[in-house]
Design a protein around this motif. Structure first.
Motif, PDB file in Angstrom:
ATOM      1  N   ARG A 156      15.456  -8.474  -0.790  1.00 35.39           N
ATOM      2  CA  ARG A 156      14.286  -8.698   0.072  1.00 35.39           C
ATOM      3  C   ARG A 156      13.239  -7.608  -0.113  1.00 35.39           C
ATOM      4  NH1 ARG A 156      14.927  -8.859   5.852  1.00 35.39           N
ATOM      5  NH2 ARG A 156      16.863  -7.698   5.871  1.00 35.39           N
ATOM      6  N   HIS A 157      13.511  -6.628  -0.980  1.00 33.99           N
ATOM      7  CA  HIS A 157      12.643  -5.454  -1.122  1.00 33.99           C
ATOM      8  C   HIS A 157      12.372  -4.846   0.254  1.00 33.99           C
ATOM      9  CE1 HIS A 157      12.281  -6.523  -5.252  1.00 33.99           C
ATOM     10  NE2 HIS A 157      11.689  -7.652  -4.979  1.00 33.99           N
TER      11      HIS A 157
ATOM     12  N   VAL B  22      11.571  -4.206 -13.480  1.00 36.66           N
ATOM     13  CA  VAL B  22      10.910  -3.622 -12.307  1.00 36.66           C
ATOM     14  C   VAL B  22      10.393  -2.221 -12.653  1.00 36.66           C
ATOM     15  CG1 VAL B  22      11.284  -2.769  -9.951  1.00 36.66           C
ATOM     16  CG2 VAL B  22      12.333  -4.919 -10.680  1.00 36.66           C
ATOM     17  N   LYS B  23       9.134  -1.985 -12.320  1.00 35.47           N
ATOM     18  CA  LYS B  23       8.546  -0.656 -12.594  1.00 35.47           C
ATOM     19  C   LYS B  23       8.353   0.086 -11.273  1.00 35.47           C
ATOM     20  CE  LYS B  23       6.148  -1.149 -16.949  1.00 35.47           C
ATOM     21  NZ  LYS B  23       6.461  -2.548 -17.283  1.00 35.47           N
ATOM     22  N   ILE B  24       8.852   1.293 -11.232  1.00 36.06           N
ATOM     23  CA  ILE B  24       8.621   2.131 -10.045  1.00 36.06           C
ATOM     24  C   ILE B  24       7.411   3.009 -10.351  1.00 36.06           C
ATOM     25  CG2 ILE B  24       9.593   3.958  -8.592  1.00 36.06           C
ATOM     26  CD1 ILE B  24      12.303   2.661  -8.926  1.00 36.06           C
ATOM     27  N   PRO B  25       6.316   2.844  -9.606  1.00 36.53           N
ATOM     28  CA  PRO B  25       5.084   3.572  -9.929  1.00 36.53           C
ATOM     29  C   PRO B  25       5.264   5.096  -9.960  1.00 36.53           C
ATOM     30  CG  PRO B  25       4.619   1.810  -8.391  1.00 36.53           C
ATOM     31  CD  PRO B  25       6.119   1.893  -8.504  1.00 36.53           C
TER      32      PRO B  25
ATOM     33  N   GLU C 102       5.090  -3.702  -0.878  1.00 37.05           N
ATOM     34  CA  GLU C 102       4.582  -2.457  -0.312  1.00 37.05           C
ATOM     35  C   GLU C 102       5.738  -1.723   0.398  1.00 37.05           C
ATOM     36  OE1 GLU C 102       2.955  -5.192  -0.695  1.00 37.05           O
ATOM     37  OE2 GLU C 102       1.273  -4.406  -1.855  1.00 37.05           O
ATOM     38  N   MET C 103       5.803  -0.409   0.188  1.00 34.01           N
ATOM     39  CA  MET C 103       6.994   0.350   0.563  1.00 34.01           C
ATOM     40  C   MET C 103       7.278   0.359   2.063  1.00 34.01           C
ATOM     41  SD  MET C 103       5.910   4.407   0.312  1.00 34.01           S
ATOM     42  CE  MET C 103       7.594   4.945   0.564  1.00 34.01           C
TER      43      MET C 103
ATOM     44  N   GLN D 284      14.970  -0.196  -2.541  1.00 34.10           N
ATOM     45  CA  GLN D 284      13.915  -1.131  -2.125  1.00 34.10           C
ATOM     46  C   GLN D 284      13.292  -1.833  -3.329  1.00 34.10           C
ATOM     47  OE1 GLN D 284      10.535   0.077   0.481  1.00 34.10           O
ATOM     48  NE2 GLN D 284       9.623  -1.884  -0.077  1.00 34.10           N
ATOM     49  N   ALA D 285      13.117  -1.105  -4.422  1.00 32.78           N
ATOM     50  CA  ALA D 285      12.445  -1.706  -5.586  1.00 32.78           C
ATOM     51  C   ALA D 285      13.236  -2.894  -6.138  1.00 32.78           C
ATOM     52  CB  ALA D 285      12.238  -0.659  -6.669  1.00 32.78           C
TER      53      ALA D 285
END
Ligand code: SF4
Length: 583
Positions: free
Chosen positions: A445-446, A541-544, A426-427, A440-441
């Motif tokens: 550690r995101h 990794v998918k960025i929504p 979660e962002m 972040q994505a």
């Protein structure tokens, strides 16, 4: 106390026994992030589930802990319930200093206790206590009871979980000394899976300060920079919540599930408003003269006509964004109420707030209903969110249990992946643009703290993806060295390279001081190696879509630039993870 090896206490909860081992590698890995990756490389089971009792839960400090101010963090490493891969989480409080005084560089916990337990460790002490009566208790109540049960007040650190950790929520945090946390990626669930309600570290030993003439004046110099210059003012004064108004002003604050990046009614939850209306006092991690921890008060009437009690709740920018602007809750006291509910449950407030923002939009779009949420969710309705946070912590039904595993897991079942505000997890509270989103994505550690992508977005105007990714890689390397020292990252302007070399020399770690760059690169590679070995594929990794639709202060997001950043960064991560330079 200066030694060229690590002193590591390994505890097996299945037997209740532990032993101290001396592990080589100080000059190669330094401590903190490096030591955690070294230990996970030896003891972690890459191919087995995070829930496997033999998976290690690791806590590591650094070579400067106890010698210099703000060397105050502990690095916690584990296989995460969020993505079943290697994870690091950092926490402050008293834990680092307690480990130093207990003469431990690291604590490693494996196995599963037969009954809910509390581990108590000290310099000559190890006890695994049956605390079944604490299971189901809130973080606060558990803390109150343990403080009475475990001696050593003032030297002791208490780490504990709430119901969210017991329920194995991937959003469960480990609370440290009430006001700090190993917040993200589900460390609390790892403790829950081990039947481990709490860990008390009693700093009951002592250690000598470094001999030689270098140490005392260097300490004074650094202490002076921290306390007599303006370098740390913003952290002590308004603290990180100063960012709320600033980001809102430049249209970079995630609001209402990132449907917007500013809110005209933001004045109710800015750092200034919290300071003027809700701030009770500041406090600090042990050994820190800055005191950036801001405690607000919540007043509750318990009897007529005017009988009140008050409680103290910690606030920062990230929690305010997650439980405030992201949910459309724009009153400081309502935000504090939500933070308190999440704290009691032992939930990471950032993950919980962002997940509930998604659930609210999913409700508005008719993807879920009250059957799932148990209470109608509406942006701005703090009362409903207080109930929802409780449901999320307790895993009240199938929906909340699934949401607790991550917003995208819930979206897989109910739909709505396009507007899930998930960047690896979660962002964080920055909608500054493409570089932050990719940072972040894909970051290890995101976390918004993996690298300064948010600041790069604000300072650099061009769209050179290779240059931006080079910045992320180099900035991550510098931060990795700091987290191997276990420095608070707020002190990164004070602990620049030359100062760190002076500190290491003054304490006696001359090899580390001479080889800082190669140690940093090695640790950076080791961490990526652990991440890739446990299944991370940076290319997948998918960025929504929501991140591509939102307008930030720079205007519309450029999808081509975003893709190019992602491809470049994924390639660099693969290279770092396959580098032969290891510990
Ligand atoms: S600046 Fe804040 S987070 Fe950092 S060590 Fe001090 S009190 Fe802890």
């Amino acid at each position: 106390m200066i030694r060229d090896h690590f002193r590591v206490l390994k505890i097996d909860l299945a037997t209740g026994r532990g032993q101290v081992e001396e592990i080589e590698g100080r000059d190669a890995c330094a401590g903190g992030s490096g030591l955690a990756a070294l230990l996970f490389g030896r003891l972690g089971l890459a191919d087995r589930s995070w829930e496997d009792p033999e998976q290690p839960l690791i806590f590591a400090i650094g070579p400067l802990t106890g010698y210099f101010p703000l060397m105050s963090k502990v690095v916690c490493a584990f296989k995460s319930p969020y993505h079943d891969q290697y994870a690091e989480s950092h926490g402050g409080g008293r834990a680092a200093l307690s480990m130093r005084f207990a003469d431990l560089d690291a604590l490693v916990i494996t196995g599963k206790a037969k009954r809910p337990s509390c581990v108590v460790v000290g310099s000559r002490k190890l006890e695994v206590k049956d605390v079944h009566y604490l299971w189901g208790r809130s973080v606060q109540r558990t803390g109150q009871m343990l403080r009475r049960m475990v001696g050593g007040s003032g030297h002791r650190s208490i780490l504990r979980i709430g119901p969210a950790g017991e329920n194995r929520s991937a959003m469960a945090c480990i609370n440290v000394d009430t006001y700090r946390h190993f917040g993200r990626l589900g460390g609390g669930a790892v403790m829950g899976a081990k039947n481990l309600k709490a860990i008390a570290i009693v700093g009951d030993g002592s250690f000598d300060l470094p001999a030689g003439k270098e140490y005392a004046p260097l300490f004074q110099k650094i202490y002076g920079q921290l306390t007599e210059t303006t370098m740390m003012d913003k952290y002590h004064n308004l603290g990180t919540p100063i960012n709320v108004a600033v980001l809102n002003g430049i249209r970079a604050l995630p609001c209402r599930n990132l449907q917007r990046t500013s809110d005209e009614a933001i004045s109710g939850i800015t750092g200034e408003t919290f300071a003027e209306r809700a701030l009770l006092r500041n406090t600090a991690c042990a050994g820190c003269p800055v005191g950036c921890i801001h405690l607000g008060f919540l007043r509750e009437k318990f009897a007529e006509p005017h009988q009140y009690l008050y409680r103290q709740v910690t606030y920062d920018h990230e929690p305010i964004f997650a439980m405030g602007s992201m949910l459309g809750v724009l009153d400081a006291f309502q935000v504090l109420t939500l933070l308190e509910v999440a704290e009691k449950a032992g939930l990471d407030v950032m993950s919980a707030g962002v997940a509930l923002a998604w659930a609210t939009e999913a409700s508005e779009r008719g993807l879920i209903s009250e059957k799932e949420t148990l209470i109608p969710l509406k942006f701005g309705d703090a009362g409903a969110y207080a109930a929802a946070v409780k449901h999320l912590g307790l895993g009240a039904n199938d929906f909340y249990r699934l949401l607790g595993q991550g917003t995208l897991k819930a979206a897989e079942q109910y739909g709505g992946a396009d507007f899930a505000c998930v960047l690896g997890q979660e962002m964080g509270g920055y909608a500054t643009g493409e570089v932050f989103f990719v940072s972040q994505a894909l970051g290890l550690r995101h976390s918004h703290l993996d690298a300064g992508g948010y600041s790069y977005d604000q300072k650099q105007k061009g769209k050179d993806a290779a240059q931006a990714v080079e910045f992320l890689v180099q900035d991550e390397k510098a931060r990795v060295f700091l987290t191997s020292m276990v420095s608070c990252l707020f002190a990164r302007e004070v602990y620049k390279e030359a100062a760190l070399a002076d500190c290491l020399n003054a304490v006696g770690y001359r090899n580390l001081a001479e080889n800082m760059d190669s140690v940093a690169r090695r640790v950076q590679n080791m961490r990526w190696q652990m991440r890739l070995k446990t299944g991370f594929d940076p290319g997948s990794v998918k960025i929504p879509e929501r991140f591509k639709q939102v307008a930030t202060w720079k205007g519309a997001i450029d999808p081509e630039y975003l893709n190019s950043l992602q491809t470049n960064y994924a390639q660099r991560i693969r290279e770092m993870g396959s580098s032969s330079e290891r510990g």
